[in-house]
Scaffold this motif. Sequence first.
Motif, mmCIF file in Angstrom:
data_model
loop_
_atom_site.group_PDB
_atom_site.id
_atom_site.type_symbol
_atom_site.label_atom_id
_atom_site.label_comp_id
_atom_site.label_asym_id
_atom_site.label_seq_id
_atom_site.Cartn_x
_atom_site.Cartn_y
_atom_site.Cartn_z
ATOM 1 N N GLU A 230 -33.326 -6.202 23.979
ATOM 2 C CA GLU A 230 -34.232 -6.791 23.004
ATOM 3 C C GLU A 230 -34.578 -5.740 21.956
ATOM 4 N N GLU A 231 -34.564 -6.164 20.704
ATOM 5 C CA GLU A 231 -35.017 -5.313 19.610
ATOM 6 C C GLU A 231 -36.449 -5.720 19.275
ATOM 7 N N VAL A 232 -37.375 -4.853 19.637
ATOM 8 C CA VAL A 232 -38.795 -5.164 19.503
ATOM 9 C C VAL A 232 -39.464 -4.025 18.746
ATOM 10 N N GLY A 233 -40.400 -4.379 17.894
ATOM 11 C CA GLY A 233 -41.173 -3.391 17.165
ATOM 12 C C GLY A 233 -42.300 -2.816 17.995
ATOM 13 N N LYS A 234 -42.968 -1.852 17.415
ATOM 14 C CA LYS A 234 -44.040 -1.172 18.141
ATOM 15 C C LYS A 234 -45.219 -2.109 18.386
ATOM 16 N N HIS A 235 -45.613 -2.840 17.379
ATOM 17 C CA HIS A 235 -46.788 -3.701 17.524
ATOM 18 C C HIS A 235 -46.542 -4.868 18.473
ATOM 19 N N PRO A 236 -45.358 -5.519 18.436
ATOM 20 C CA PRO A 236 -45.117 -6.533 19.475
ATOM 21 C C PRO A 236 -45.130 -5.958 20.894
ATOM 22 N N ILE A 237 -44.629 -4.749 21.063
ATOM 23 C CA ILE A 237 -44.684 -4.113 22.385
ATOM 24 C C ILE A 237 -46.134 -3.862 22.792
ATOM 25 N N MET A 238 -46.956 -3.460 21.841
ATOM 26 C CA MET A 238 -48.371 -3.225 22.154
ATOM 27 C C MET A 238 -49.059 -4.512 22.565
ATOM 28 N N ARG A 239 -48.747 -5.631 21.869
ATOM 29 C CA ARG A 239 -49.356 -6.910 22.253
ATOM 30 C C ARG A 239 -48.777 -7.423 23.565
ATOM 31 N N ARG A 240 -47.531 -7.124 23.812
ATOM 32 C CA ARG A 240 -46.860 -7.622 25.017
ATOM 33 C C ARG A 240 -47.327 -6.907 26.275
ATOM 34 N N THR A 241 -47.586 -5.619 26.155
ATOM 35 C CA THR A 241 -47.961 -4.817 27.325
ATOM 36 C C THR A 241 -49.424 -4.402 27.336
ATOM 37 N N GLY A 242 -50.116 -4.584 26.228
ATOM 38 C CA GLY A 242 -51.515 -4.168 26.170
ATOM 39 C C GLY A 242 -51.710 -2.674 26.101
ATOM 40 N N LEU A 243 -50.686 -1.924 25.662
ATOM 41 C CA LEU A 243 -50.760 -0.469 25.606
ATOM 42 C C LEU A 243 -51.192 -0.021 24.218
ATOM 43 N N PRO A 244 -51.987 1.035 24.112
ATOM 44 C CA PRO A 244 -52.306 1.603 22.796
ATOM 45 C C PRO A 244 -51.137 2.399 22.251
ATOM 46 N N ALA A 245 -51.235 2.762 20.983
ATOM 47 C CA ALA A 245 -50.121 3.473 20.331
ATOM 48 C C ALA A 245 -49.919 4.856 20.923
ATOM 49 N N ARG A 246 -50.983 5.494 21.381
ATOM 50 C CA ARG A 246 -50.833 6.852 21.928
ATOM 51 C C ARG A 246 -50.033 6.857 23.219
ATOM 52 N N ASP A 247 -50.078 5.753 23.982
ATOM 53 C CA ASP A 247 -49.272 5.675 25.200
ATOM 54 C C ASP A 247 -47.793 5.454 24.877
ATOM 55 N N LEU A 248 -47.519 4.687 23.823
ATOM 56 C CA LEU A 248 -46.126 4.507 23.416
ATOM 57 C C LEU A 248 -45.538 5.795 22.873
#
Length: 447
Positions: free
Chosen positions: A32-50
């Motif tokens: 899957e090609e997913v952006g940073k913000h969709p991953i954040m909404r999908r997993t509930g993770l903040p940007a610092r964890d990514l």
Amino acid sequence: MAPLPQPPQPRRKGAGIRTWLVVSDSGKSHLEEVGKHPIMRRTGLPARDLRILDPVLSYPSTILGRERAIVVNLEHIKAIITATEVLVLNFKDPAVAPFVRDLEYKVSNCTWAIPPHATEGSDHDMEVPNKAATGEFPKLSVSNEVASQKLGNSLSENPNDDDDVMVKMGDSSPKDMLDVPKTGGPKVLPFEFKALEVCLECACRCLETETSTLEQEAYPALDELTSKISTLNLQRARHIKSRLVALFGRVQKVRDELENLLDDDMDMAEMYLTDKLVHLRSEEIASKEEINNGAFESDGESDDDLKSNESSGGNITGFKPNVEELEMLLEAYFAQIEGTLNKLSTMREYVDDTEDYINIMLDDKQNQLLQMGVLLSTATLLLNAGIVVVGIFGMNIHIDLFDPPPGEDPDHPSSTKFWRTTYGTFCGCLVLYFIAIYCGKKRGLLE
């Protein structure tokens, strides 16, 4: 003249879009090609964890438990674990291929085998299966994640069956669905713990392999250095020590991360993603039952309000799982990584002992050179004394020693006095040399 047509330019990915390998709870994987913000909404993770998973940045080994996901950054493994899937970022790395194969194979199985490195006190005896396999909860399947989804779907399709569902659940809480073992059957781990164990197993196996390889190279090289000190052997020893220091730091970081998790029950409780989903579903069932009975809300409440309550259910209150299951899982790999660290510590001590032995040998050589210097200096001193005697006799000064002995012809003098003087000077210097050596040994200056 018409301009030549330009070749089509390749499509560029948007900013922050990366290709992830997604492994579901059934063991099937897809890209899957997913952006940073969709991953954040999908997993509930903040940007610092990514940012920890960014392959461009260098972060030490880390395991973070969050509300809806677990962030794993162990050696070459960079993944996000949720209750239903695992997202692997650097799946193109050849070192990650065995991890992906193990993950696809092991999460697809309902049962989870005890790892060979686990001892009796740190095996998976604390692994808890689902009660659905015993027939006690007919609404639940073998997988706890699928169980929670089916439970929610059944409620959405038949909202009037809430009472029936609660009757089927009886007095048992959602946590009991995971804590009650199945009699006579194999034990089952939640999906997130299966994936976490695969991550820990692959990381520990990688570090153990590197440690074994370094051991096979280090000990023969160090033994050869002790037998023959040369530039080539010293360079090999220096290279081995640099590798040892780097590997020791990596193993120490993984060991400290596991120790920090074992010391903090709150961090371990955050990793119970399936239990939190089941607990959240039970709260939704209770809230819908209260709404249907008109206990707290009016009959005219809209579905949008229900959805807002579901979205706000991320902050689970009163959820305190029994972390003993995860604690036993982490202790097994903590013991394994502790053994690897002990091997590296032993190797490090061997390197330090070899360095001490080499320094002692060099000091001994230096002492021998100093003694030789003392002997040569003493011999030079006494040789200079003989040269002084020769210089004195070479002066144009008449002394009685130059006169011929009585009874000899002055025109044909004999060389008796010359040889007596030469031998006397040589013997005197030699006697003085032995006296100097004797005095040096007596005072401990020479061996």
